[in-house]
Design a protein around this motif. Structure first.
Motif, PDB file in Angstrom:
ATOM      1  N   TRP A 189       0.839  -1.196   0.000  1.00 28.05           N
ATOM      2  CA  TRP A 189       0.000   0.000   0.000  1.00 28.05           C
ATOM      3  C   TRP A 189       0.885   1.262   0.000  1.00 28.05           C
ATOM      4  O   TRP A 189       1.725   1.426  -0.852  1.00 28.05           O
ATOM      5  CB  TRP A 189      -1.003  -0.027   1.147  1.00 28.05           C
ATOM      6  CG  TRP A 189      -2.160  -0.961   0.945  1.00 28.05           C
ATOM      7  CD1 TRP A 189      -2.381  -2.160   1.559  1.00 28.05           C
ATOM      8  CD2 TRP A 189      -3.269  -0.791   0.041  1.00 28.05           C
ATOM      9  NE1 TRP A 189      -3.537  -2.742   1.102  1.00 28.05           N
ATOM     10  CE2 TRP A 189      -4.113  -1.923   0.168  1.00 28.05           C
ATOM     11  CE3 TRP A 189      -3.643   0.208  -0.872  1.00 28.05           C
ATOM     12  CZ2 TRP A 189      -5.294  -2.093  -0.566  1.00 28.05           C
ATOM     13  CZ3 TRP A 189      -4.821   0.051  -1.606  1.00 28.05           C
ATOM     14  CH2 TRP A 189      -5.625  -1.081  -1.442  1.00 28.05           C
ATOM     15  N   SER A 190       0.725   2.140   0.977  1.00 23.83           N
ATOM     16  CA  SER A 190       1.424   3.436   0.936  1.00 23.83           C
ATOM     17  C   SER A 190       2.917   3.344   1.185  1.00 23.83           C
ATOM     18  O   SER A 190       3.614   4.367   1.129  1.00 23.83           O
ATOM     19  CB  SER A 190       0.796   4.412   1.935  1.00 23.83           C
ATOM     20  OG  SER A 190      -0.435   4.883   1.454  1.00 23.83           O
ATOM     21  N   TYR A 246     -10.754   7.410   2.808  1.00 23.54           N
ATOM     22  CA  TYR A 246     -11.102   6.167   2.120  1.00 23.54           C
ATOM     23  C   TYR A 246     -12.490   5.668   2.498  1.00 23.54           C
ATOM     24  O   TYR A 246     -12.927   4.622   2.013  1.00 23.54           O
ATOM     25  CB  TYR A 246     -10.060   5.092   2.437  1.00 23.54           C
ATOM     26  CG  TYR A 246      -8.706   5.396   1.857  1.00 23.54           C
ATOM     27  CD1 TYR A 246      -8.326   4.909   0.621  1.00 23.54           C
ATOM     28  CD2 TYR A 246      -7.803   6.202   2.547  1.00 23.54           C
ATOM     29  CE1 TYR A 246      -7.088   5.199   0.072  1.00 23.54           C
ATOM     30  CE2 TYR A 246      -6.558   6.507   2.010  1.00 23.54           C
ATOM     31  CZ  TYR A 246      -6.206   6.001   0.778  1.00 23.54           C
ATOM     32  OH  TYR A 246      -4.979   6.303   0.242  1.00 23.54           O
ATOM     33  N   SER A 283      -2.027  11.182  -1.184  1.00 26.13           N
ATOM     34  CA  SER A 283      -1.617  10.177  -2.162  1.00 26.13           C
ATOM     35  C   SER A 283      -1.504  10.785  -3.551  1.00 26.13           C
ATOM     36  O   SER A 283      -0.728  10.310  -4.388  1.00 26.13           O
ATOM     37  CB  SER A 283      -2.619   9.018  -2.178  1.00 26.13           C
ATOM     38  OG  SER A 283      -2.490   8.225  -1.025  1.00 26.13           O
ATOM     39  N   SER A 333       1.588   5.987  -5.018  1.00 30.15           N
ATOM     40  CA  SER A 333       0.833   6.170  -3.778  1.00 30.15           C
ATOM     41  C   SER A 333       0.513   4.848  -3.095  1.00 30.15           C
ATOM     42  O   SER A 333       0.376   4.804  -1.877  1.00 30.15           O
ATOM     43  CB  SER A 333      -0.483   6.888  -4.067  1.00 30.15           C
ATOM     44  OG  SER A 333      -1.334   6.072  -4.876  1.00 30.15           O
ATOM     45  N   SER A 334       0.423   3.734  -3.879  1.00 28.83           N
ATOM     46  CA  SER A 334      -0.294   2.601  -3.309  1.00 28.83           C
ATOM     47  C   SER A 334       0.073   1.201  -3.769  1.00 28.83           C
ATOM     48  O   SER A 334      -0.243   0.241  -3.070  1.00 28.83           O
ATOM     49  CB  SER A 334      -1.798   2.772  -3.611  1.00 28.83           C
ATOM     50  OG  SER A 334      -2.243   4.065  -3.310  1.00 28.83           O
ATOM     51  N   TYR A 335       0.678   1.022  -4.943  1.00 25.91           N
ATOM     52  CA  TYR A 335       0.670  -0.308  -5.539  1.00 25.91           C
ATOM     53  C   TYR A 335       2.058  -0.886  -5.802  1.00 25.91           C
ATOM     54  O   TYR A 335       2.508  -0.991  -6.935  1.00 25.91           O
ATOM     55  CB  TYR A 335      -0.130  -0.291  -6.839  1.00 25.91           C
ATOM     56  CG  TYR A 335      -1.607   0.004  -6.659  1.00 25.91           C
ATOM     57  CD1 TYR A 335      -2.303  -0.444  -5.542  1.00 25.91           C
ATOM     58  CD2 TYR A 335      -2.307   0.735  -7.624  1.00 25.91           C
ATOM     59  CE1 TYR A 335      -3.646  -0.170  -5.376  1.00 25.91           C
ATOM     60  CE2 TYR A 335      -3.656   1.011  -7.475  1.00 25.91           C
ATOM     61  CZ  TYR A 335      -4.317   0.556  -6.349  1.00 25.91           C
ATOM     62  OH  TYR A 335      -5.657   0.823  -6.193  1.00 25.91           O
ATOM     63  N   GLY A 405       2.077   1.585   5.449  1.00 28.64           N
ATOM     64  CA  GLY A 405       1.016   1.281   4.495  1.00 28.64           C
ATOM     65  C   GLY A 405      -0.285   0.925   5.185  1.00 28.64           C
ATOM     66  O   GLY A 405      -0.312   0.500   6.346  1.00 28.64           O
ATOM     67  N   TYR A 406      -1.362   1.085   4.471  1.00 26.89           N
ATOM     68  CA  TYR A 406      -2.719   0.767   4.925  1.00 26.89           C
ATOM     69  C   TYR A 406      -2.766  -0.629   5.547  1.00 26.89           C
ATOM     70  O   TYR A 406      -2.117  -1.556   5.087  1.00 26.89           O
ATOM     71  CB  TYR A 406      -3.653   0.863   3.715  1.00 26.89           C
ATOM     72  CG  TYR A 406      -5.080   0.428   3.925  1.00 26.89           C
ATOM     73  CD1 TYR A 406      -5.887   1.028   4.885  1.00 26.89           C
ATOM     74  CD2 TYR A 406      -5.646  -0.566   3.122  1.00 26.89           C
ATOM     75  CE1 TYR A 406      -7.203   0.640   5.050  1.00 26.89           C
ATOM     76  CE2 TYR A 406      -6.962  -0.960   3.268  1.00 26.89           C
ATOM     77  CZ  TYR A 406      -7.741  -0.358   4.238  1.00 26.89           C
ATOM     78  OH  TYR A 406      -9.047  -0.740   4.402  1.00 26.89           O
TER      79      TYR A 406
END
Length: 470
Positions: A189-190, A246, A283, A333-335, A405-406
């Motif tokens: 995630w982050s 979110y 993000s 941001s996330s992946y 991360g999330y």
């Protein structure tokens, strides 16, 4: 009686239409999240649809989505009550992406060049088993007990997937949940934000960019946003408007599940504060940084290659996959996906001040910059890394910094203890207790690092999983 039934049916129909109408955009986001999560879980991590739906997407309102996995075409289609079907597809080398109506599945696309040649060295610098070293200052039996207790108690609700502890470049503890092992890729995630920061460090080390440059955004040249620097963006201190929520339709959810080009979402936002004086977690900013990097290269292929050839594969994170958006930008941001051991290598690079087995990937000064508190962040944030300089984790050392991360994905770096701790899971559980330290006893030596089981809290969560002697 028939008329009453008819009126009730009409009324019920109108209610259904109204509910669908007001929730339609939410359905779009729900099905998008579900399609993306299931597709990446199946085609990137190699997990089953059932395991993903029982854990990763098993929360409201995402459970409303129905998923159809197409193994042959490597895609997942999801919808909510049959409305607004969204499809995520897998592309080799790029991961999965939620497509739109304009997407041409047959169009050619570029993929990053990878160097996956095994290195004939022990872990962490190579692919061979590590050379086991016994540290006299560690009680290994107590450490094993601590890890097992923390892991099992937290895992009563399937919250912890992996826990890895490295001391002086040596794995001293490692454990995984059922269905996960050292070869399982896990979404950070982050933590991808920390990765893009590292790429900027490499770029600066090579003289390709300076963090003090003004952000090269054409749309900002004739207004107050022209004063925003790359440094401001790295520190989340640009003063730009952004809603990171979110739980509803917000800037971040629209970006991740609706936008074709995620690097543009932040560009279009106005100033709501002053650059360098208004910290706001975003993000959109991380993806804007990815877009700025792309423009620094002559072509798209060079941009795709650089992240891997100059950082990821350079330090042997061969499992890592950074996913792209529909426009071919890395989603900073996330992946980003990697095994727990490879996430640990990322932490070791920072623990060793940017040096990897004798090669300076980025400068020691970059690590110092990364861990310097951002103005107006109250000491909790550096350059795409979280800090403990203000002791918001009150029982952990204040020189601790970490990728975050999330759902509790963490790579903790603790220079004063020569430690990297990686925790991956689906719920942030007891992270302060995970890193809790206690004062030195009068007869103890400063260099001693001992791990012990202290107390089990009344709520059955393990306390003091790690005890560090100053």
């Amino acid at each position: 009686m028939k008329k009453i039934v008819k009126y009730l049916a009409v009324l019920l129909g109108l209610i259904v239409i109204y509910v669908v109408f007001i929730n339609y955009q939410k359905f779009v986001l729900i099905s998008g999240f579900s399609a993306k999560s299931v597709a990446s879980g199946v085609f990137v991590a190699g997990r089953t649809q059932e395991s993903i739906e029982q854990t990763d997407t098993n929360f409201s309102p995402i459970t409303l989505a129905k998923n159809n996995v197409d193994l042959k075409n490597k895609s997942v289609s999801s919808n909510v009550f049959g409305f607004k079907n969204r499809t995520a597809i897998y592309r080799e080398g790029l991961g999965t992406v939620v497509v739109n109506d304009e997407f041409n599945i047959n169009a050619p696309y570029l993929i990053p060049t990878r160097n996956l040649t095994p290195t004939n060295l022990p872990f962490p610098y190579g692919d061979l088993p590590q050379k086991d070293t016994v540290f006299s200052n560690i009680n290994y039996q107590k450490l094993k007990t601590v890890v097992e207790n923390y892991f099992n108690l937290n895992n009563a609700q399937n919250t912890t997937r992996s826990l890895l502890i490295i001391y002086k470049n040596q794995i001293i503890a490692e454990q995984y949940a059922d269905g996960f092992d050292k070869d399982t890729k896990i979404l950070g995630w982050s933590m991808a934000k920390s990765l893009v920061s590292a790429v900027y460090g490499v770029m600066e080390q090579q003289g390709k960019i300076s963090r003090n440059d003004f952000a090269p955004i054409e749309a900002w040249k004739n207004d107050e946003r022209s004063k925003i620097t790359i440094n401001n963006l790295l520190q989340m201190n640009s003063g730009l408007e952004w809603e990171e929520d979110y739980t509803k339709i917000s800037d971040v959810t629209k970006m991740l599940y609706l936008d074709t080009d995620m690097t543009k979402s932040q560009i279009n936002k106005p100033l709501v504060g002053k650059p360098n004086e208004t910290w706001n977690y975003s993000s959109g900013t991380a993806n804007l940084l990815s877009g700025i990097l792309r423009d620094k290269f002559k072509n798209h292929q060079e941009y795709l290659d650089f992240w891997y050839t100059n950082l990821v594969d350079k330090i042997g994170m061969h499992s890592m996959l950074v996913e792209t958006d529909l426009a071919g930008n890395y989603v900073a941001s996330s992946y980003a996906w990697a095994t727990t051991r490879d996430w640990a290598k990322f932490g070791l690079l920072y623990l060793n001040n940017g040096n990897w087995n004798g090669e300076q990937i980025f400068s020691k000064n970059w690590v110092k910059y990364t861990t310097t508190p951002t103005n107006s962040s109250q000491g909790v944030y550096g350059a795409q890394f979280w800090l403990n300089s203000a002791c918001h984790l009150p029982d952990a050392p204040n020189d601790l910094f970490f990728a975050d991360g999330y759902q509790g994905q963490r790579v903790f770096i603790i220079p004063s203890k020569e430690l990297v701790v990686v925790r991956m899971g689906i719920n942030a559980s007891n992270l302060n207790e995970l890193l809790k330290s206690r004062p030195v006893k009068p007869n103890e030596k400063k260099e001693v690092v001992e791990f012990e089981l202290n107390n089990i809290a009344s709520n059955n969560f393990l306390k003091n999983i790690l005890s560090f002697f100053e």
